[in-house]
Design a protein around this motif. Structure first.
Motif, mmCIF file in Angstrom:
data_model
loop_
_atom_site.group_PDB
_atom_site.id
_atom_site.type_symbol
_atom_site.label_atom_id
_atom_site.label_comp_id
_atom_site.label_asym_id
_atom_site.label_seq_id
_atom_site.Cartn_x
_atom_site.Cartn_y
_atom_site.Cartn_z
ATOM 1 N N PRO A 255 0.814 -1.224 0.000
ATOM 2 C CA PRO A 255 0.000 0.000 0.000
ATOM 3 C C PRO A 255 0.848 1.275 0.000
ATOM 4 N N ILE A 256 1.967 1.283 0.749
ATOM 5 C CA ILE A 256 2.765 2.513 0.843
ATOM 6 C C ILE A 256 3.594 2.721 -0.426
ATOM 7 N N HIS A 257 4.293 1.668 -0.878
ATOM 8 C CA HIS A 257 5.238 1.864 -1.982
ATOM 9 C C HIS A 257 4.633 1.703 -3.358
ATOM 10 N N VAL A 258 3.607 0.863 -3.492
ATOM 11 C CA VAL A 258 3.009 0.671 -4.823
ATOM 12 C C VAL A 258 1.781 1.570 -4.991
ATOM 13 N N LYS A 259 0.921 1.584 -3.966
ATOM 14 C CA LYS A 259 -0.313 2.377 -4.103
ATOM 15 C C LYS A 259 -0.166 3.798 -3.558
ATOM 16 N N ARG A 260 0.992 4.073 -2.973
ATOM 17 C CA ARG A 260 1.280 5.426 -2.458
ATOM 18 C C ARG A 260 0.245 5.912 -1.448
ATOM 19 N N GLU A 261 -0.170 5.006 -0.570
ATOM 20 C CA GLU A 261 -1.132 5.407 0.460
ATOM 21 C C GLU A 261 -0.383 6.080 1.614
ATOM 22 N N PRO A 262 -1.042 7.000 2.313
ATOM 23 C CA PRO A 262 -0.397 7.611 3.494
ATOM 24 C C PRO A 262 -0.042 6.522 4.515
ATOM 25 N N ARG A 263 1.144 6.631 5.110
ATOM 26 C CA ARG A 263 1.647 5.615 6.022
ATOM 27 C C ARG A 263 0.667 5.342 7.179
ATOM 28 N N ARG A 264 0.098 6.424 7.705
ATOM 29 C CA ARG A 264 -0.782 6.248 8.870
ATOM 30 C C ARG A 264 -2.002 5.386 8.506
ATOM 31 N N ASP A 265 -2.584 5.657 7.324
ATOM 32 C CA ASP A 265 -3.750 4.876 6.880
ATOM 33 C C ASP A 265 -3.371 3.414 6.678
ATOM 34 N N ALA A 266 -2.188 3.233 6.048
ATOM 35 C CA ALA A 266 -1.743 1.859 5.754
ATOM 36 C C ALA A 266 -1.531 1.082 7.053
ATOM 37 N N ILE A 267 -0.959 1.751 8.059
ATOM 38 C CA ILE A 267 -0.713 1.078 9.349
ATOM 39 C C ILE A 267 -2.036 0.708 10.019
ATOM 40 N N ALA A 268 -2.987 1.639 9.989
ATOM 41 C CA ALA A 268 -4.289 1.361 10.628
ATOM 42 C C ALA A 268 -4.946 0.159 9.958
ATOM 43 N N ARG A 269 -4.947 0.130 8.614
ATOM 44 C CA ARG A 269 -5.579 -1.004 7.936
ATOM 45 C C ARG A 269 -4.765 -2.281 8.114
ATOM 46 N N GLY A 270 -3.440 -2.139 8.178
ATOM 47 C CA GLY A 270 -2.573 -3.298 8.401
ATOM 48 C C GLY A 270 -2.946 -4.007 9.697
ATOM 49 N N HIS A 271 -3.163 -3.202 10.772
ATOM 50 C CA HIS A 271 -3.572 -3.795 12.063
ATOM 51 C C HIS A 271 -4.925 -4.490 11.923
ATOM 52 N N GLU A 272 -5.847 -3.824 11.216
ATOM 53 C CA GLU A 272 -7.189 -4.422 11.022
ATOM 54 C C GLU A 272 -7.074 -5.764 10.303
ATOM 55 N N LEU A 273 -6.249 -5.781 9.266
ATOM 56 C CA LEU A 273 -6.138 -7.007 8.463
ATOM 57 C C LEU A 273 -5.467 -8.132 9.247
ATOM 58 N N LEU A 274 -4.447 -7.771 10.050
ATOM 59 C CA LEU A 274 -3.806 -8.804 10.874
ATOM 60 C C LEU A 274 -4.815 -9.373 11.873
ATOM 61 N N ALA A 275 -5.677 -8.508 12.393
ATOM 62 C CA ALA A 275 -6.725 -9.003 13.306
ATOM 63 C C ALA A 275 -7.684 -9.913 12.555
ATOM 64 N N LYS A 276 -7.997 -9.537 11.330
ATOM 65 C CA LYS A 276 -8.944 -10.318 10.527
ATOM 66 C C LYS A 276 -8.439 -11.743 10.269
ATOM 67 N N VAL A 277 -7.107 -11.880 10.128
ATOM 68 C CA VAL A 277 -6.566 -13.233 9.892
ATOM 69 C C VAL A 277 -6.131 -13.909 11.203
#
Ligand SMILES: Nc1ncnc2c1ncn2[C@@H]1O[C@H](COP(=O)(O)OP(=O)(O)OP(=O)(O)O)[C@@H](O)[C@H]1O
Ligand SMILES: [Mg+2]
Length: 286
Positions: A102-124
Motif C-alpha cells: 500500500p505505501i510503496h506501490v499504491k502510495r497510500e499515506p503511512r498512517r492509513d496503511a498502518i491502521a488497515r494493516g492492524h485491522e487485516l492482521l486481526a482479521k486473519v
C-alpha cells in the motif's frame, strides 16, 4: 472478472498451456486441481502478469494482461497472489510486510496503511503478532500474514497457489478457515489446491488440469443433489457415504410406504370375490 481464452504458453519446446479457456466471475471461488507439472501455477502466473504467453487472451476486468505493458502494475494491484512458500520479507515485521505494498506501490499515506494493516492482521487472527518477524511465526501464521498482505492491496481478486501444501497438517485448518471467511465475504478467488474438502465446501466451480489442458470443468452444487454426486465424481466415496445413506433412507421411505399401500390394496381386491361368496352363503343359510 478473470477470463482466459485459448491461452498457449511454452517454455522453449515444452508447451505447458495448450489452449486454456476458463473464467472466474465476480465473487466466485474457482479451484484448480491437477497433477504436478500440469500447468496450474503457470495459469496463475499468466493471470497476474508474472509470465508471458504466446497466444490467446488473459483478461482481468476486461483489460488484457500483457507482461511488458505499462498497465501491468495496475493489473497486479487488482489481482493479488498468495504463494505456497509465503514469500514474506524476512527482515520485516508482520505489519511491515502488510503495509509495504500500500505505501510503496499504491502510495497510500503511512498512517492509513498502518491502521488497515492492524485491522487485516486481526482479521486473519494475528492481532498480537504485528511486531513479530517471519522467523518468529509458524508456517500457518506466516501464510496468514501473506493473506493479510494480499488483502492490503484491496484487490478485486486473489490468486492462491497451493497455500497450504507447505504447512504441517495441524496448521492447515487456520489458513483454510481464513480463506473460507474471505469466500463468504464475497472475495473473488482462483485457488490451486489439493484440499478436496475445502474445494467441495467452498468452490463454486472446479477445473481439473491435465498436461496443459483443462480435462474437466464443472460446477459444484451446494445442495443435497450436489453433495450426492460431487464426492462420487471426485473419487472421495467414503467422504459422502454417511450423507448418501441418509439420503437413500429418506428417499426410500415414501417408496416403501407406496409399495405397502399397493400390496394392501391388491390383497383387498383378491379377497373381494371370497367375501362376496361368503355373504351369499350366509344369505342362503339365513
Ligand atoms: N520458468 C520455467 N522454465 C522452464 N520450464 C518451466 C518453468 N516454469 C514451469 N516450467 C514447466 O512448466 C510445466 C508446468 O509447470 P507448473 O509449475 O505450472 O506446474 P504445476 O501444475 O503448478 O505443478 P506443481 O503441482 O508441481 O506445482 C512443468 O513441466 C514445468 O517444468
Ligand atoms: Mg505449482
Amino acid at each position: 472478472m478473470i477470463q482466459l481464452r485459448d491461452v498457449h504458453k511454452s517454455f522453449g519446446k515444452n508447451e505447458v498451456l495448450k489452449g486454456i479457456t476458463a473464467s472466474v466471475a465476480k465473487s466466485e471461488v474457482v479451484c484448480i486441481i491437477g497433477p504436478s507439472g500440469s500447468g496450474k501455477s503457470t495459469i496463475l502466473r499468466c493471470v497476474n502478469g508474472l509470465e508471458s504467453y504466446e497466444a490467446g487472451d488473459v483478461l482481468v476486468e476486461g483489460t488484457r494482461v500483457e507482461r511488458q505493458a505499462t498497465s501491468i502494475q495496475a493489473i497486479r494491484t487488482k489481482v493479488s497472489m498468495v504463494f505456497q512458500r509465503f514469500n514474506l520479507f524476512p527482515h520485516r515485521t508482520a505489519l511491515e510486510n502488510v503495509i509495504e505494498g500500500p505505501i510503496h506501490v499504491k502510495r497510500e499515506p503511512r498512517r492509513d496503511a498502518i491502521a488497515r494493516g492492524h485491522e487485516l492482521l486481526a482479521k486473519v487472527g494475528l492481532a498480537g503478532k504485528a511486531d513479530a518477524f517471519p522467523a518468529q511465526l509458524s508456517g500457518g501464521q506466516q501464510q496468514r500474514v501473506a493473506i493479510a498482505r494480499a488483502l492490503a492491496m484491496q484487490p478485486s481478486a486473489i490468486l492462491f497457489d497451493e497455500p497450504t501444501s507447505a504447512l504441517d497438517p495441524e496448521l492447515v485448518g487456520d489458513v483454510l478457515s481464513v480463506m473460507r471467511k474471505l469466500a463468504e465475504d464475497g472475495m473473488t478467488m482462483l485457488v490451486v489446491t489439493h484440499e478436496m474438502t475445502f474445494a467441495r465446501q467452498v468452490a463454486s466451480r472446479i477445473v481439473f488440469m491435465d498436461a496443459g489442458q483443462v480435462a474437466v470443468q464443472g460446477f459444484f452444487m451446494h445442495n443435497a443433489v450436489g453433495m450426492w454426486f460431487t464426492p462420487m465424481a471426485l473419487g472421495t466415496l467414503a467422504d459422502g457415504l454417511g450423507l448418501r445413506l441418509a439420503c437413500l433412507f429418506l428417499l426410500a421411505l415414501p417408496a416403501v410406504g407406496a409399495l405397502c399401500f399397493l400390496a394392501a390394496r391388491t390383497l383387498e381386491f383378491r379377497r373381494l370375490p371370497l367375501r362376496e361368496a361368503e355373504r351369499k352363503r350366509k344369505r342362503g343359510s339365513g
